[in-house]
Design a protein around this motif. Sequence first.
Motif, PDB file in Angstrom:
ATOM      1  N   MET A   1       0.842  -1.190   0.000  1.00 32.17           N
ATOM      2  CA  MET A   1       0.000   0.000   0.000  1.00 32.17           C
ATOM      3  C   MET A   1       0.880   1.243   0.000  1.00 32.17           C
ATOM      4  N   GLN A   2       0.617   2.166  -0.906  1.00 37.07           N
ATOM      5  CA  GLN A   2       1.385   3.391  -0.958  1.00 37.07           C
ATOM      6  C   GLN A   2       0.511   4.542  -1.421  1.00 37.07           C
ATOM      7  N   ILE A   3       0.973   5.747  -1.134  1.00 33.16           N
ATOM      8  CA  ILE A   3       0.258   6.938  -1.582  1.00 33.16           C
ATOM      9  C   ILE A   3       0.697   7.256  -3.008  1.00 33.16           C
ATOM     10  N   ASP A   4      -0.255   7.228  -3.918  1.00 34.61           N
ATOM     11  CA  ASP A   4       0.032   7.467  -5.329  1.00 34.61           C
ATOM     12  C   ASP A   4      -0.818   8.632  -5.824  1.00 34.61           C
ATOM     13  N   MET A   5      -0.174   9.739  -6.134  1.00 36.61           N
ATOM     14  CA  MET A   5      -0.866  10.930  -6.635  1.00 36.61           C
ATOM     15  C   MET A   5      -0.512  11.211  -8.094  1.00 36.61           C
ATOM     16  N   THR A   6      -0.109  10.190  -8.803  1.00 39.63           N
ATOM     17  CA  THR A   6       0.232  10.355 -10.202  1.00 39.63           C
ATOM     18  C   THR A   6      -0.935  10.975 -10.969  1.00 39.63           C
ATOM     19  N   ASN A   7      -0.620  11.970 -11.789  1.00 38.00           N
ATOM     20  CA  ASN A   7      -1.604  12.681 -12.622  1.00 38.00           C
ATOM     21  C   ASN A   7      -2.513  13.609 -11.815  1.00 38.00           C
ATOM     22  N   CYS A  30       5.042  11.960  -3.840  1.00 35.30           N
ATOM     23  CA  CYS A  30       3.947  11.000  -4.003  1.00 35.30           C
ATOM     24  C   CYS A  30       3.430  10.974  -5.446  1.00 35.30           C
ATOM     25  N   GLY A  31       3.939  11.858  -6.293  1.00 32.61           N
ATOM     26  CA  GLY A  31       3.574  11.835  -7.702  1.00 32.61           C
ATOM     27  C   GLY A  31       2.807  13.026  -8.216  1.00 32.61           C
ATOM     28  N   ALA A  32       2.429  13.952  -7.324  1.00 31.57           N
ATOM     29  CA  ALA A  32       1.600  15.085  -7.746  1.00 31.57           C
ATOM     30  C   ALA A  32       2.429  16.174  -8.421  1.00 31.57           C
ATOM     31  N   ASN A  33       1.816  16.861  -9.373  1.00 27.83           N
ATOM     32  CA  ASN A  33       2.353  18.113  -9.878  1.00 27.83           C
ATOM     33  C   ASN A  33       1.939  19.220  -8.904  1.00 27.83           C
ATOM     34  N   ILE A  34       2.785  20.235  -8.752  1.00 29.41           N
ATOM     35  CA  ILE A  34       2.589  21.186  -7.658  1.00 29.41           C
ATOM     36  C   ILE A  34       2.502  22.622  -8.150  1.00 29.41           C
ATOM     37  N   ALA A  35       1.450  23.321  -7.704  1.00 34.32           N
ATOM     38  CA  ALA A  35       1.346  24.770  -7.856  1.00 34.32           C
ATOM     39  C   ALA A  35       1.836  25.395  -6.552  1.00 34.32           C
ATOM     40  N   TRP A 137     -14.367  14.287  -7.985  1.00 34.74           N
ATOM     41  CA  TRP A 137     -13.179  13.956  -7.169  1.00 34.74           C
ATOM     42  C   TRP A 137     -12.491  15.250  -6.770  1.00 34.74           C
ATOM     43  N   GLY A 138     -12.076  15.322  -5.508  1.00 35.43           N
ATOM     44  CA  GLY A 138     -11.330  16.488  -5.061  1.00 35.43           C
ATOM     45  C   GLY A 138     -10.976  16.392  -3.588  1.00 35.43           C
ATOM     46  N   ARG A 139      -9.984  17.186  -3.204  1.00 36.03           N
ATOM     47  CA  ARG A 139      -9.526  17.211  -1.819  1.00 36.03           C
ATOM     48  C   ARG A 139      -9.265  18.652  -1.383  1.00 36.03           C
ATOM     49  N   PHE A 140      -9.853  19.020  -0.254  1.00 37.09           N
ATOM     50  CA  PHE A 140      -9.482  20.244   0.441  1.00 37.09           C
ATOM     51  C   PHE A 140      -8.864  19.841   1.777  1.00 37.09           C
ATOM     52  N   VAL A 141      -7.680  20.356   2.047  1.00 38.47           N
ATOM     53  CA  VAL A 141      -7.024  20.118   3.337  1.00 38.47           C
ATOM     54  C   VAL A 141      -6.650  21.476   3.913  1.00 38.47           C
ATOM     55  N   GLY A 142      -7.268  21.828   5.032  1.00 33.94           N
ATOM     56  CA  GLY A 142      -6.972  23.096   5.691  1.00 33.94           C
ATOM     57  C   GLY A 142      -5.997  22.885   6.832  1.00 33.94           C
ATOM     58  N   PHE A 228      -1.671  11.901   3.293  1.00 34.39           N
ATOM     59  CA  PHE A 228      -2.664  10.837   3.487  1.00 34.39           C
ATOM     60  C   PHE A 228      -4.066  11.349   3.189  1.00 34.39           C
ATOM     61  N   LEU A 229      -4.426  12.497   3.751  1.00 35.48           N
ATOM     62  CA  LEU A 229      -5.772  13.040   3.552  1.00 35.48           C
ATOM     63  C   LEU A 229      -6.017  13.444   2.101  1.00 35.48           C
ATOM     64  N   ALA A 230      -4.963  13.787   1.386  1.00 41.58           N
ATOM     65  CA  ALA A 230      -5.090  14.189  -0.013  1.00 41.58           C
ATOM     66  C   ALA A 230      -5.145  13.000  -0.958  1.00 41.58           C
ATOM     67  N   SER A 231      -4.979  11.798  -0.433  1.00 42.59           N
ATOM     68  CA  SER A 231      -4.869  10.615  -1.277  1.00 42.59           C
ATOM     69  C   SER A 231      -6.161   9.804  -1.290  1.00 42.59           C
ATOM     70  N   ASP A 232      -6.176   8.786  -2.139  1.00 45.33           N
ATOM     71  CA  ASP A 232      -7.316   7.873  -2.186  1.00 45.33           C
ATOM     72  C   ASP A 232      -7.409   6.998  -0.939  1.00 45.33           C
TER      73      ASP A 232
END
Length: 253
Positions: A1-7, A30-35, A137-142, A228-232
């Motif tokens: 099990m791993q955090i995968d944010m590809t694409n 984790c694979g995400a592109n970043i702004a 699909w979406g994630r908000f983390v404050g 973790f919270l931003a992932s599936d």
Amino acid sequence: MQIDMTNKTALITGATGQLGRVMARTLAKCGANIAIHYRSNEAQALQLQDEIQSYGRRATIVHADITNLDSIVSMKNKIEEQLGTVDIVVANAVVQYKWTSILEQAPEDYASQFDSCVMQSVYLAKAFAPSMIERKWGRFVGINTECVMQNFPTQSAYVSGKRGMDGIYRILAKEIGEHQITVNQVAPGWTISERDRENNTERSESYEQSVPLKRRGTDQEIANVVAFLASDLASFITGAYIPVSGGNVMPSI
């Protein structure tokens, strides 16, 4: 099990700050592109951009006033031009000010905390939630704080802003949850950052004694929970306020 944010594309507000830069690196790993949002530290933003690109990720820097809706919408448009639609929003930026007692705190400090905690959250939702709703699909983390449960002297402006943010996030979680968008908060304790390591200020015995784990947390430990919270892996968690404080504060049931 791993955090995968590809694409996936993630926006971190206040990404050049002590915690923000670690969140940006972690989500990128984790694979995400970043702004990379910044307010004034363009040099740090550019350095962080180079670092994230060295991981093989796409990254762009964006300047915005997080207390102004038009500025946030302009930021959204730039991100979409450079990276595509945003999947993950991490609201980390907050206005800094000098803490003092309620009787001595300037009224404008309360306004700055309301604008940067409450209104930032509202504006980010208005700007980024519609496209998440379309994609289902979406994630908000404050990023909140343990202070909202402590209510210590001199914290009034900060606590009032973050408590208002808490209300926005809990209601937003209920309003957009049917679209499979999660809305959660991470509440750091007094965290060891790069500045502490540089200045050898990692230890505080008086604070550590109040913490069940008898230590301060690290910036990486905060970023791990954000990832973790931003992932599936956290797809069925929403409306949560999660202290990352070694047990220094414990929400009750």
